[in-house]
Design an enzyme around this catalytic site. Sequence first.
Site, PDB file in Angstrom:
ATOM      1  N   TRP A  84       0.808  -1.216   0.000  1.00 23.91           N
ATOM      2  CA  TRP A  84       0.000   0.000   0.000  1.00 23.91           C
ATOM      3  C   TRP A  84       0.845   1.273   0.000  1.00 23.91           C
ATOM      4  CZ3 TRP A  84      -0.349  -4.251   3.081  1.00 23.91           C
ATOM      5  CH2 TRP A  84      -1.430  -5.106   2.838  1.00 23.91           C
ATOM      6  N   ASP A  85       2.150   1.173  -0.205  1.00 26.52           N
ATOM      7  CA  ASP A  85       3.048   2.325  -0.197  1.00 26.52           C
ATOM      8  C   ASP A  85       2.993   3.047   1.145  1.00 26.52           C
ATOM      9  OD1 ASP A  85       4.886   4.180  -1.087  1.00 26.52           O
ATOM     10  OD2 ASP A  85       3.412   5.420  -2.113  1.00 26.52           O
ATOM     11  N   MET A  86       3.072   2.283   2.213  1.00 25.62           N
ATOM     12  CA  MET A  86       3.060   2.836   3.565  1.00 25.62           C
ATOM     13  C   MET A  86       4.474   3.049   4.096  1.00 25.62           C
ATOM     14  SD  MET A  86      -0.087   3.422   4.481  1.00 25.62           S
ATOM     15  CE  MET A  86      -0.561   3.851   2.820  1.00 25.62           C
TER      16      MET A  86
END
Length: 795
Positions: A458-460
């Site tokens: 999730w591109d966290m």
Amino acid sequence: MARALAVIFLLIGVGLFVAGGWLISLGGSPYYAIAGVGITLTGFLLFRGSPAALWLYALVVLGTLAWAVAEIGLDWWALVPRGDVIFVLGVLLLLPWVTRGLGGSASARRGGGLALAGSLVVAAVVGIAAMIGDEHTRPGELATARADVPTNYGGVPDDDWWAYGRSLRGERWSPLDQITPENVQQLDVAWTYRTGDIAGPDDPAETTYEVTPLKVGNTVYLCTPHNWVIALDAETGEERWRYDPEIEVRENLQHLTCRGVGYHDATQPGAAAAPGGECPQRILVSTNDSRLMALDAATGQPCPGFGEGGAVHLDQESPEFRPGWYQFTSAPLVTRQLIILGGAVYDNAAVTMPSGVIRAFDVNTGALVWNFDPGRPDDTTPLAPGEHYVPSTPNSWGTSTADEDLGLVYVPMGMGAVDQWGGNRPETTERFATSILALDLATGAPRWTYQAVHHDLWDMDLGAQPTLVDLDMPQGRVPALVQPTKTGDLFILDRRTGEPVHPAPERPVPQGAAEGDWTSETQPFSTVTLRPGLVREKDMWGSTLFDQLACRIQFRQMRYEGDYTPPSVQGTLVYPGNFGVFDWGGVAVDPVRQIAFTNPDYMAFVDRLVPRENPASDAQVDNPQNQPTGGSDIQGSHSEDGLNPNEGAPFAVALNAFLSPIGLPCQEPPWGYVAGVDLVSGDVAYMRRNGTIRDNTPLPLPFKMGVPALGGPITTQGGVAFLTSTLDQFIRGYDVTTGEELWQARLPAGGQSTPMTYRSADSGRQFVVTVVGGHGSLGTNLGDYVIAYALPEEG
């Protein structure tokens, strides 16, 4: 006139009925279809000249009001799109030239008009009641003091700001107390400086001023997007010197920014000194074209004994290296002996990308001392000639922190290569990605790792600098680390061991990844958190009934099962999105009060996987900004917003904010707050909407809806916090204890940076300095300003 209005009613009614029926088929609210029937029948009766149209529409108004209040309560900004069109249509029906065109008896027309007018009055009263209240403000108070903090906290003189987060601890807190909640309203501009660095036609869209200046002695140091380094007089803002490294603006750069410079003083206890006393005080800057430079702090001239003529070239010289895919946007961490930095790797360009290696250089010579390669973690000795770092490993694009007494450096880690698909990630990526990584300061060897997100899809990535603070917990004083995350969690760890100080239990999360991928069965959820709640259909928003309905349909068409719903070909709602609750701006931590002052953001994104025709054949490309090779029809720019190619993966990914057809957020406001967190108890003491839509609408509307802020806050011992990074152009001062806004001043451009504060030796005044240059991707006004605020001079 009545018949013309009738046609409008018929068109609106039929449209709502059809679209509302579509929403019902997706499992959504039946209101729109029902309202569509009522509005259509009203139009039909109006066309026939029947006064019954007034009675029927009164029922539509009251029914809408009852549905809206039942669904979301007395929340003004949530009520607006549910009722604005309905209310306006009701007002139009009551116009004399409409009612005069109706047939029937005068008493029938009068009765219908009174019924409709009464329904509108009821709706207006409810609206006024909703305007008075504020369901999104959570009042409260934080502790005023818990600990005594020694002079020169973090090894920095009280009057100064020596590092990106003020000290190696990254606290963004100053011990100065001249500015207080009682006098902050008297702040005024003390001086303004223009850098002259303006975005050019060949610069990337994301050309931004995000710098936090330093202040040492009587000089302020800062950098610009093109990595100019500038020194200013701390009292007057007069330029002392500037240095232009003449960077190469490579065509594939994702960003053009410089968030800060580093400072080293060889005269400090335990600090390394250069042979011959060269550049005893030096400024360190890492550039967008992959260089590390050392400048004499007094003159701005390169230090000749550092690297080659004052510069070390950081390009990795490996087969997978492409110009523009590897750059440096954040301030280096400078300790007594070393300069430590990671690097920014282009997001989602290809599965084969430059390494995310973390490197430490001798602060005086620029010689490589150690390198931590996440793909080869057990050997940190510098590479031999001809060797290469392991490609595509997790990188750290933010600034680290260090505890020199413990001999540890704390690195916030991001993802490796491709964010939203991880079917072929190696074990080392799974181990280090999206983690807080503690390395031995002397050798670079890993000491502990705490992972904030497992198998991150999730591109966290952790872009915020960790903050070190000592907390007086029930079990005694604990040397802690506070790590803000994009998810909204604040992980508070014992910085000696990486063990949580406040619990962060593993909880089950949605399953069902894309073909060839997998998901972790659980994820850690910190009990100290500003995570938003689940998004529901009733949370959809818009400026009118129509775009709110469109957002509801979009919501129902996507996959969404809560936090960590895997990306999908269908399209997945990711909330919070990759903009993050906390991004690189981080939080400000007050070591006396043992609290954090924060500015959380809440914006949803949509991640949609796009199957590639022949991923294996186009794993490497020479033209990353052009159409990918290998016969695929996918085009993209490798940005954080748009279609990202993911060359060599089975899927490209379309990343976009969750917006209505007219470009407004589909989720209802507020989208931005200030919030106070008690780090000892773990409680969120208060939350207050922050920022207006003044600079985001055609008219300068000062509605305080709460807008996103890209950048971070600072706090002071005087009890005032400062923040400039909201999408409206203001600097604001807040009471740290309550979060109440105390002062604001208009800025000439967007302020997407983190301010700082210092005391001048010349006048003894405390200054608050912010860099105001805007943000190309966010669309805020661009500029080149450095502005200092201070209280009036006495006498």
